[in-house]
Write an enzyme that holds these catalytic residues in place. Structure first.
Site, PDB file in Angstrom:
ATOM      1  N   GLU A  38      -2.609   6.573   2.037  1.00 46.60           N
ATOM      2  CA  GLU A  38      -2.421   5.398   1.182  1.00 46.60           C
ATOM      3  C   GLU A  38      -1.444   5.798   0.082  1.00 46.60           C
ATOM      4  OE1 GLU A  38      -6.146   3.958  -0.270  1.00 46.60           O
ATOM      5  OE2 GLU A  38      -6.675   3.015   1.625  1.00 46.60           O
ATOM      6  N   ASP A  89      -8.231   2.345 -12.057  1.00 49.44           N
ATOM      7  CA  ASP A  89      -8.112   3.784 -11.844  1.00 49.44           C
ATOM      8  C   ASP A  89      -8.540   4.558 -13.076  1.00 49.44           C
ATOM      9  OD1 ASP A  89      -7.107   3.981  -9.182  1.00 49.44           O
ATOM     10  OD2 ASP A  89      -5.223   3.131  -9.905  1.00 49.44           O
TER      11      ASP A  89
END
Length: 278
Positions: free
Chosen positions: A41, A52
């Site tokens: 990815e 994140d």
């Protein structure tokens, strides 16, 4: 429907385009291919991601500081497609940073043209997702959809209906790199709910750090595990310490495999006759 995880338990890893630098990232991708990692990815870096944690945010900031953009990421995808037998690259693009300043048509066409095995559109508001699904289908670009283990039924149904690469099942709320390891019993419920609605593979991520975690994801019925922050952190540490990033990540990847797969792959990697000539 693509089959990106032909031999469960499948493995996907995340790295940002441009971090490590592309000359190192090319070597990392070659190593991932040799170790039969199924999917890389590849994030097109963007700032201030709310999904994140600090490890991946630092990585994105380094890649952005180096000037990395969509075009650089897609050039990497084209190089990977040309020389890798097993590894496939899925592109993660952020709606606000990468897509909106261009257009949905431009970005989908560019990703499809690179030969990417799929695209994940991060942070897309509900009003723009139908356009993404339609344009991706018209371009022959497989789609990675996302939902949480605790998502309401309507969100799960949308993810199931539009996944043509795989469904990325996020095991828990909160930023990447934080939170508990997957619980196979608890994860079984959302996996079964998705399985009833789609034939697309299911890859579970967030909190996956070890081979035991990968085994738990597989025990819950998922086709693959996604490992992100652990991989990015190892690369960051190796680069900062002047280490061999490729070798360090090879050790990490080997350690993420269940024992029987690690043994099989170690045998194949030590036997050049086991790999077909290009």
């Amino acid at each position: 429907m693509t089959d990106l995880f032909p031999r469960p338990p499948g493995l996907a890893v995340f790295l940002n385009a441009g971090d490590p630098p592309f000359d190192v990232l090319d070597d990392i991708a070659d190593m991932l291919d040799e170790h039969e990692v199924d999917v890389l990815e590849l994030g097109v870096p963007f700032p201030d991601s709310i999904s994140d944690g600090p490890v991946i945010r630092r990585s994105a900031d380094r890649a952005l500081a180096a000037g990395t953009g969509l075009e650089d990421a897609l050039a990497f995808v084209e190089r990977s497609r040309a020389r890798h037998r097993h590894l496939r690259v899925v592109v993660l693009a952020d709606w606000a940073h990468t897509v909106r300043p261009r257009s949905m048509a431009e970005v989908v066409t560019a990703i499809a043209g690179s030969g990417a095995a799929g695209a994940l559109l991060h942070g897309a508001p509900p009003r723009v997702r139908p356009d993404f699904y339609e344009r991706a289908a018209a371009a022959g670009l497989p789609v990675v959809t996302t939902c949480y283990a605790s998502s309401p039924p309507a969100v799960v149904a949308e993810a199931a209906a539009h996944a043509s690469a795989y469904v990325y099942l996020v095991t828990h709320y909160g930023p990447s790199g934080a939170g508990p390891a997957p619980d196979a019993g608890a994860l079984r419920v959302p996996v079964d709910a998705l399985r009833a609605l789609t034939d697309a593979p299911i890859a579970a991520g967030f909190g996956v750090r070890t081979a035991a975690d990968v085994a738990r994801v597989h025990a819950a019925g998922a086709d693959a595990a996604v490992v992100g922050s652990t991989v990015v952190a190892r690369a960051e540490s190796s680069l900062a310490g002047g280490g061999d990033v490729v070798a360090d990540l090879a050790g990490l990847v080997t350690g993420l495999r269940p024992h029987h797969l690690s043994h099989r792959l170690s045998h194949r990697l030590s036997d050049p006759l086991s790999f077909p000539t290009p």
